[in-house]
Design an enzyme around this catalytic site. Sequence first.
Site, PDB file in Angstrom:
ATOM      1  CB  CYS A   1      -0.892   0.961   6.720  1.00 12.34           C
ATOM      2  SG  CYS A   1      -0.258   1.412   5.124  1.00 12.34           S
TER       3      CYS A   1
ATOM      4  CB  CYS B   1       5.303  -6.370   8.943  1.00 17.66           C
ATOM      5  SG  CYS B   1       6.364  -5.685  10.241  1.00 17.66           S
TER       6      CYS B   1
ATOM      7  CB  CYS C   1       0.096  -3.757  13.177  1.00 13.15           C
ATOM      8  SG  CYS C   1       0.622  -3.193  11.553  1.00 13.15           S
TER       9      CYS C   1
ATOM     10  CB  CYS D   1       2.370   6.953   3.649  1.00 12.66           C
ATOM     11  SG  CYS D   1       2.582   5.554   4.757  1.00 12.66           S
TER      12      CYS D   1
ATOM     13  CD  GLU E   1      -2.658  -1.412   2.423  1.00 10.11           C
ATOM     14  OE1 GLU E   1      -2.887  -0.468   3.196  1.00 10.11           O
ATOM     15  OE2 GLU E   1      -2.978  -2.587   2.649  1.00 10.11           O
TER      16      GLU E   1
ATOM     17  CB  CYS F   1       2.759  -4.567  16.319  1.00  5.89           C
ATOM     18  SG  CYS F   1       4.473  -4.021  16.383  1.00  5.89           S
TER      19      CYS F   1
HETATM   20  N1  SAH Z   1       7.142  -0.724  11.279  1.00  7.50           N
HETATM   21  C1  SAH Z   1       7.109   0.697  11.462  1.00  7.50           C
HETATM   22  C2  SAH Z   1       6.149   1.382  10.509  1.00  7.50           C
HETATM   23  C3  SAH Z   1       4.794   0.856  10.697  1.00  7.50           C
HETATM   24  S1  SAH Z   1       3.298   1.666  10.501  1.00  7.50           S
HETATM   25  C4  SAH Z   1       6.740   1.022  12.890  1.00  7.50           C
HETATM   26  O1  SAH Z   1       6.393   0.111  13.631  1.00  7.50           O
HETATM   27  O2  SAH Z   1       6.825   2.171  13.272  1.00  7.50           O
HETATM   28  C5  SAH Z   1       3.296   3.247  11.143  1.00  7.50           C
HETATM   29  C6  SAH Z   1       2.601   3.423  12.487  1.00  7.50           C
HETATM   30  O3  SAH Z   1       1.260   2.951  12.509  1.00  7.50           O
HETATM   31  C7  SAH Z   1       3.319   2.711  13.619  1.00  7.50           C
HETATM   32  O4  SAH Z   1       3.411   3.579  14.708  1.00  7.50           O
HETATM   33  C8  SAH Z   1       2.378   1.583  13.936  1.00  7.50           C
HETATM   34  O5  SAH Z   1       2.561   1.101  15.233  1.00  7.50           O
HETATM   35  C9  SAH Z   1       1.040   2.251  13.706  1.00  7.50           C
HETATM   36  N2  SAH Z   1      -0.084   1.346  13.551  1.00  7.50           N
HETATM   37  C10 SAH Z   1      -0.095   0.100  13.056  1.00  7.50           C
HETATM   38  N3  SAH Z   1      -1.329  -0.416  13.079  1.00  7.50           N
HETATM   39  C11 SAH Z   1      -2.130   0.543  13.580  1.00  7.50           C
HETATM   40  C12 SAH Z   1      -3.530   0.616  13.840  1.00  7.50           C
HETATM   41  N4  SAH Z   1      -4.318  -0.400  13.583  1.00  7.50           N
HETATM   42  N5  SAH Z   1      -4.021   1.762  14.362  1.00  7.50           N
HETATM   43  C13 SAH Z   1      -3.204   2.801  14.610  1.00  7.50           C
HETATM   44  N6  SAH Z   1      -1.888   2.802  14.388  1.00  7.50           N
HETATM   45  C14 SAH Z   1      -1.357   1.674  13.884  1.00  7.50           C
END
Ligand code: SAH
Length: 356
Positions: A341, A117, A124, A110, A97, A121
């Site tokens: 995302c 990944c 996510c 972005c 994306e 987490c």
């Molecule tokens: N791997 C990187 C980039 C990931 S996405 C990282 O972890 O930072 C960018 C941000 O979106 C990160 O802070 C991630 O924790 C957050 N994120 C992921 N899923 C999410 C969700 N469902 N709601 C809100 N933020 C989310």
Amino acid sequence: MQTTNQSARADFMSMTLPELTEYVAGLGEKPYRAAQLFSWMAKGAPLEEMTNLPAAFRKKLAQEGDYRLPVIGEKLVSAIDGTVKYLCAMNDGECVETVFMRYEHGTSVCVSSQAGCAMGCRFCASTLRGKARNLTASEILGQAAAAARDTGERVDGIVLMGIGEPLDNYDNVIRFLRLVSAPEGMGIGLRHISLSTCGLVPRIYDLAQEGLPVTLSVSLHASDDETRSALMPINRRWPIAELLEACRAYFGKTGRRVSFEYTLIGGENDGIRDAARLAEVLKKGMRAPCHVNLIRLNEVRETGLNAPERERANDFMKELTSRGINATIRRRLGSDINASCGQLRLKKLAETEEKT
Ligand code: SAH
């Protein structure tokens, strides 16, 4: 020259201008052709559009090289704020994306750094099916170029906040940063680029040494190790104190203020006590200017986690600011287009499986 694709053909869009100049010389062309080619690629142009390059040269590039731009598979435009979300297909069919955003102070894209990944987490969507592979530098650059080309707008900034953990694809991401900031290419200032990480501590120290003044954005999401480890497995390897020490070092080396992302998840990390502890942990751990971006969870059905009410998010922010920590609640762009995302890729994977 590393490529993650198995092909022996050169992925010349991943080359820096000096590397490309050498490559082009090997094909019997003058050095200035490299600059022309480099600038076309940064615009996401296919070879047939590069009309100031001799046809024979373009033919050679097509035969010897491996030039494959991401193809926009799906495109969603937000009716609320004009945010555009793309599902970009790579040459082997992997999809990621890419999001084009408009802010008052400019536009930003972005980009994703990996297909899937491996970080795990809990909240996510990008990690639900694990990591398929790293993206090459050209595949990351190709997303930004595709968004610029499709919208016809200039891209002012880049955020590495799409699918994937950028520091888990370190070499290709560093190469991408050099490519996207090159004045002969997209020319995006490194100060207008943010890299978001879940906290691969040794790589934060490495990044500080690269001489690339990007904004480091750290996904913190909790103020104590127990909560953070339950949300983010990476914390078991590098706990909060070590992470903040690395952030402090990053600031010390680059002079760039570190920003922290804190996704508010109902009942998990969104209490006033969490806010108070976060303020103290940051003050003690950073001893340097920083900023907290609060984000109300984008709900992902599979995770079973919920977003707190807006009011609760406001209270959290007030607690932080009253304790001297700079914080804002991030506006959710594209909330009507599944902008969280990883969800579009997930949908695509499920559809592909249904067909086979
Ligand atoms: N791997 C990187 C980039 C990931 S996405 C990282 O972890 O930072 C960018 C941000 O979106 C990160 O802070 C991630 O924790 C957050 N994120 C992921 N899923 C999410 C969700 N469902 N709601 C809100 N933020 C989310």
